[in-house]
Enzyme design. Structure first.
Site, PDB file in Angstrom:
ATOM      1  CD  GLU A 181     -15.539   4.515  22.291  1.00  0.00           C
ATOM      2  OE1 GLU A 181     -16.366   4.509  23.229  1.00  0.00           O
ATOM      3  OE2 GLU A 181     -14.797   3.542  22.040  1.00  0.00           O
ATOM      4  CD  GLU A 186     -11.603  -0.789  20.962  1.00  0.00           C
ATOM      5  OE1 GLU A 186     -11.931  -0.831  22.157  1.00  0.00           O
ATOM      6  OE2 GLU A 186     -12.377  -0.427  20.050  1.00  0.00           O
TER       7      GLU A 186
END
Length: 305
Positions: A181, A186
């Protein structure tokens, strides 16, 4: 008589020995002739057998094309372009105990005046207290290496968890985190000024607290657009915010457990509510609706060397 007999016997023995030797040579020749020359060559290597490269790759200083190979400038009002975006749907918690139900409704994802807006709302749908959207390019934009640029403005407020990220298209090495990933951006609302870039692999991931990443302090992430970028090559994943490098993860050459980033990945844009990280300090129910705004998404092809 004895001498003549002895000489005749010796001659007979020599003749038999010559005949036996000649027979052996003939048999050997026949065997070689029957087997053919191919048996004298080494066995061919199975072309399907992967070649294992020892040690890390060399950084070749890859560059990227200047015209995007894939992009969305969000120029058409209404729902996001169906030729470029699909949706992940539902309210299963998404592996993180998240609180939202992802929909494909314009109430949660819409384009207006050149901006994509992903909105989380406090409304009960499907047994979940919130709705939001998770857009994906899987099957419509799948990439192996490249430069990925997304210009976005983030939501504020405790309980929000926006992300701009990448997942493997085929999960060739197995379920998360084995196939990897890449988190281009984020953020969690209770930690308002820190914006993160992270990677997850089988050896390094958030489930065991070994993920690799870094963060940059951005005071106006909620009021201004910033450029979030990843340059992904066979050598490294490098993360940038406003063209300043803040993160680098280098391929150590030890295989997929540390470097699964040699397969195609696709992009995701989403705004979660709560969850293991986003809701670690609770959710402020009074702040909704909250939105992440995206000005553009651009992907540039890596130039091979």
């Amino acid at each position: 008589m004895k001498k003549n007999s002895y000489m005749a016997l010796s001659k007979l023995r020599r003749t038999k020995m010559h005949t036996l030797l000649l027979g052996k040579l003939i048999v050997a020749g026949l065997l070689i002739s029957c087997s053919g020359k191919e048996d004298l060559k080494p066995l061919p290597v199975d072309p399907g057998t992967p070649v294992v490269v020892a040690g890390p790759p060399t950084d070749k200083g890859w560059s990227f094309e200047t015209t995007p190979v894939w992009a969305d400038e969000f120029t058409t009002n209404g729902l996001p372009d169906a030729a470029k975006w699909g949706y992940d749907l539902g309210g299963s918690g998404w592996g993180n105990n998240e609180l939202q139900n992802y929909t494909n409704s314009m109430n949660n994802a819409s384009v207006n005046d050149g901006i994509l807006t992903i909105t989380a709302r406090k409304e009960n749908v499907g047994g979940n207290a919130y709705t939001s959207a998770r857009l994906v390019t899987k099957g419509k934009g799948d990439f192996l290496y490249g430069r990925f640029e997304i210009k976005a403005k983030l939501p504020s407020g405790r309980g929000t968890w926006p992300a701009i990220w990448m997942l493997p298209t085929d999960f060739a090495y197995g379920s998360w985190p084995k196939s990897g990933e890449i988190d281009i951006m984020e953020h969690v609302g209770y930690d308002p000024t820190n914006v993160h870039i992270t990677v997850h692999t089988d050896a390094y991931n958030g489930a065991i607290g070994t993920q690799k990443g870094d963060a940059k302090k951005i005071d106006d992430a909620f009021t201004a657009f910033h450029l979030y970028r990843v340059d992904w090559t066979p050598y490294a994943v490098r993360g940038y915010i406003d063209d300043q490098k803040i993160f680098e993860f280098v391929n150590d050459g030890k295989g997929y457990a540390t470097w699964p980033f040699d397969k195609k990945f696709h992009l995701l844009l989403n705004l979660a509510v709560g969850g293991n990280w986003g809701g670690a300090q609770g959710v402020d129910e009074t702040i909704f609706p909250k939105a992440m705004e995206v000005d553009y998404v651009r992907v540039y092809k890596m130039i091979e060397k």
